[in-house]
Design a protein around this motif. Structure first.
Motif, PDB file in Angstrom:
ATOM      1  N   LEU A 139       0.851  -1.189   0.000  1.00 47.10           N
ATOM      2  CA  LEU A 139       0.000   0.000   0.000  1.00 47.10           C
ATOM      3  C   LEU A 139       0.886   1.238   0.000  1.00 47.10           C
ATOM      4  O   LEU A 139       1.731   1.404   0.886  1.00 47.10           O
ATOM      5  CB  LEU A 139      -0.882  -0.022   1.251  1.00 47.10           C
ATOM      6  N   PHE A 140       0.713   2.055  -1.013  1.00 47.69           N
ATOM      7  CA  PHE A 140       1.367   3.363  -1.067  1.00 47.69           C
ATOM      8  C   PHE A 140       0.341   4.408  -0.640  1.00 47.69           C
ATOM      9  O   PHE A 140      -0.759   4.465  -1.207  1.00 47.69           O
ATOM     10  CB  PHE A 140       1.864   3.677  -2.489  1.00 47.69           C
ATOM     11  N   LEU A 141       0.698   5.199   0.356  1.00 48.58           N
ATOM     12  CA  LEU A 141      -0.231   6.195   0.895  1.00 48.58           C
ATOM     13  C   LEU A 141       0.321   7.598   0.700  1.00 48.58           C
ATOM     14  O   LEU A 141       1.465   7.883   1.095  1.00 48.58           O
ATOM     15  CB  LEU A 141      -0.428   5.977   2.405  1.00 48.58           C
ATOM     16  N   PRO A 143     -10.464  11.713  10.179  1.00 48.86           N
ATOM     17  CA  PRO A 143     -11.407  10.906  10.966  1.00 48.86           C
ATOM     18  C   PRO A 143     -11.301   9.422  10.611  1.00 48.86           C
ATOM     19  O   PRO A 143     -11.269   9.068   9.435  1.00 48.86           O
ATOM     20  CB  PRO A 143     -12.778  11.475  10.566  1.00 48.86           C
ATOM     21  N   GLY A 144     -11.209   8.578  11.633  1.00 48.11           N
ATOM     22  CA  GLY A 144     -11.165   7.136  11.413  1.00 48.11           C
ATOM     23  C   GLY A 144      -9.774   6.582  11.168  1.00 48.11           C
ATOM     24  O   GLY A 144      -9.604   5.367  11.019  1.00 48.11           O
ATOM     25  N   LEU A 145      -8.752   7.443  11.168  1.00 47.17           N
ATOM     26  CA  LEU A 145      -7.400   6.975  10.845  1.00 47.17           C
ATOM     27  C   LEU A 145      -6.939   5.863  11.795  1.00 47.17           C
ATOM     28  O   LEU A 145      -6.397   4.848  11.353  1.00 47.17           O
ATOM     29  CB  LEU A 145      -6.406   8.148  10.902  1.00 47.17           C
ATOM     30  N   GLU A 146      -7.177   6.054  13.091  1.00 52.23           N
ATOM     31  CA  GLU A 146      -6.684   5.077  14.070  1.00 52.23           C
ATOM     32  C   GLU A 146      -7.393   3.729  13.943  1.00 52.23           C
ATOM     33  O   GLU A 146      -6.884   2.712  14.399  1.00 52.23           O
ATOM     34  CB  GLU A 146      -6.827   5.623  15.501  1.00 52.23           C
ATOM     35  N   THR A 147      -8.572   3.726  13.345  1.00 52.18           N
ATOM     36  CA  THR A 147      -9.263   2.460  13.078  1.00 52.18           C
ATOM     37  C   THR A 147      -8.755   1.848  11.781  1.00 52.18           C
ATOM     38  O   THR A 147      -8.585   0.625  11.678  1.00 52.18           O
ATOM     39  CB  THR A 147     -10.786   2.707  12.973  1.00 52.18           C
ATOM     40  N   ALA A 148      -8.497   2.698  10.810  1.00 56.84           N
ATOM     41  CA  ALA A 148      -8.092   2.207   9.484  1.00 56.84           C
ATOM     42  C   ALA A 148      -6.686   1.597   9.510  1.00 56.84           C
ATOM     43  O   ALA A 148      -6.444   0.559   8.874  1.00 56.84           O
ATOM     44  CB  ALA A 148      -8.133   3.357   8.475  1.00 56.84           C
ATOM     45  N   LEU A 149      -5.753   2.212  10.230  1.00 53.02           N
ATOM     46  CA  LEU A 149      -4.349   1.774  10.136  1.00 53.02           C
ATOM     47  C   LEU A 149      -4.131   0.324  10.563  1.00 53.02           C
ATOM     48  O   LEU A 149      -3.440  -0.425   9.857  1.00 53.02           O
ATOM     49  CB  LEU A 149      -3.449   2.733  10.913  1.00 53.02           C
ATOM     50  N   PRO A 150      -4.691  -0.133  11.690  1.00 50.47           N
ATOM     51  CA  PRO A 150      -4.479  -1.555  12.026  1.00 50.47           C
ATOM     52  C   PRO A 150      -5.149  -2.506  11.043  1.00 50.47           C
ATOM     53  O   PRO A 150      -4.627  -3.599  10.790  1.00 50.47           O
ATOM     54  CB  PRO A 150      -5.060  -1.685  13.441  1.00 50.47           C
ATOM     55  N   MET A 151      -6.288  -2.113  10.489  1.00 48.98           N
ATOM     56  CA  MET A 151      -6.925  -2.962   9.468  1.00 48.98           C
ATOM     57  C   MET A 151      -6.011  -3.105   8.262  1.00 48.98           C
ATOM     58  O   MET A 151      -5.813  -4.206   7.728  1.00 48.98           O
ATOM     59  CB  MET A 151      -8.259  -2.332   9.031  1.00 48.98           C
ATOM     60  N   LEU A 152      -5.431  -1.995   7.834  1.00 51.89           N
ATOM     61  CA  LEU A 152      -4.562  -2.009   6.660  1.00 51.89           C
ATOM     62  C   LEU A 152      -3.264  -2.758   6.944  1.00 51.89           C
ATOM     63  O   LEU A 152      -2.724  -3.439   6.066  1.00 51.89           O
ATOM     64  CB  LEU A 152      -4.282  -0.571   6.209  1.00 51.89           C
ATOM     65  N   ALA A 153      -2.779  -2.656   8.181  1.00 51.75           N
ATOM     66  CA  ALA A 153      -1.549  -3.370   8.557  1.00 51.75           C
ATOM     67  C   ALA A 153      -1.748  -4.876   8.459  1.00 51.75           C
ATOM     68  O   ALA A 153      -0.819  -5.618   8.129  1.00 51.75           O
ATOM     69  CB  ALA A 153      -1.123  -2.965   9.962  1.00 51.75           C
ATOM     70  N   ALA A 154      -2.969  -5.328   8.757  1.00 54.52           N
ATOM     71  CA  ALA A 154      -3.255  -6.764   8.668  1.00 54.52           C
ATOM     72  C   ALA A 154      -3.410  -7.214   7.216  1.00 54.52           C
ATOM     73  O   ALA A 154      -3.187  -8.379   6.891  1.00 54.52           O
ATOM     74  CB  ALA A 154      -4.527  -7.087   9.456  1.00 54.52           C
ATOM     75  N   ARG A 155      -3.772  -6.314   6.355  1.00 56.74           N
ATOM     76  CA  ARG A 155      -4.081  -6.655   4.967  1.00 56.74           C
ATOM     77  C   ARG A 155      -2.859  -6.551   4.041  1.00 56.74           C
ATOM     78  O   ARG A 155      -2.713  -7.319   3.091  1.00 56.74           O
ATOM     79  CB  ARG A 155      -5.202  -5.745   4.488  1.00 56.74           C
ATOM     80  N   PHE A 156      -1.995  -5.568   4.326  1.00 57.12           N
ATOM     81  CA  PHE A 156      -0.866  -5.302   3.428  1.00 57.12           C
ATOM     82  C   PHE A 156       0.454  -5.666   4.093  1.00 57.12           C
ATOM     83  O   PHE A 156       0.699  -5.311   5.250  1.00 57.12           O
ATOM     84  CB  PHE A 156      -0.852  -3.828   3.007  1.00 57.12           C
ATOM     85  N   GLU A 157       1.322  -6.313   3.300  1.00 56.02           N
ATOM     86  CA  GLU A 157       2.615  -6.731   3.855  1.00 56.02           C
ATOM     87  C   GLU A 157       3.578  -5.558   3.957  1.00 56.02           C
ATOM     88  O   GLU A 157       4.480  -5.563   4.781  1.00 56.02           O
ATOM     89  CB  GLU A 157       3.180  -7.855   2.994  1.00 56.02           C
TER      90      GLU A 157
END
Ligand SMILES: [Mg+2]
Length: 176
Positions: free
Chosen positions: A4-6, A31-45
């Motif tokens: 993931l490139f952000l 808004p929602g960043l702190e919820t999104a980041l762990p989800m993305l960490a689990a999805r992207f290597e």
């Protein structure tokens, strides 16, 4: 490897049109960043940030200012249970003709140098501007527009962009 490139401003923190984030206090998480980041960490290597910060080249802020801002970003990512593997910055002004200012792809090649397992065809570029979308397109990535910049609305409408969301959390919910 799924990467993931952000983009930063407008994706991770609230964008301030015409201004630079010169101090950690001005770095306001979206808004929602702190919820999104762990989800993305689990999805992207791999998750890397690629950000144009011409305020440095213009002399409006220093690299030390930028480091302080990015330390806050790293702290937020860590506290949320997320992960940012690297943050790449282009400090140059647009007139400099550097190879790293998006839409030029230099920061992606830096990421590949640091993480040779990245392949761009299995990468996603998430940003809020046409330069982000052009960067992703040039590398064969899937492109995701987050809350497109108001001043680029018409041009963004004409671009071929794979997905559009209102914020990073909506993208995280879609991809996870
Ligand atoms: Mg942006």
């Amino acid at each position: 490897m799924d990467t993931l490139f952000l983009d930063r401003d407008g994706v991770l923190n609230v964008r301030m049109p015409g201004e630079y984030v010169q101090h950690p206090d001005a770095f306001i998480p979206t808004p929602g960043l702190e919820t999104a980041l762990p989800m993305l960490a689990a999805r992207f290597e791999r998750i890397v940030v690629v950000t144009n910060q011409a305020g440095i080249g213009k002399g409006l802020m220093t690299l030390e200012d930028l480091d302080a801002v990015h330390q806050k970003l790293r702290d937020i990512a860590q506290a949320s249970g997320g992960r940012l593997d690297a943050i790449y910055t282009c400090p140059h002004r647009s007139e400099a003709g550097c190879p790293c200012r998006k839409p030029a792809t230099g920061m992606a090649w830096l990421a590949l140098e640091q993480f040779p397992e990245i392949d761009f065809e299995n990468s996603w570029m998430v940003g809020d501007s046409k330069s982000d979308m052009a960067f992703g397109q040039a590398l064969g990535m899937r492109t995701v527009l987050i809350n497109g910049k108001q001043e680029e609305v018409e041009e963004l409408q004409k671009m071929h962009i794979h997905f559009r969301f209102g914020n990073l959390l909506d993208f995280a919910r879609f991809i996870c």
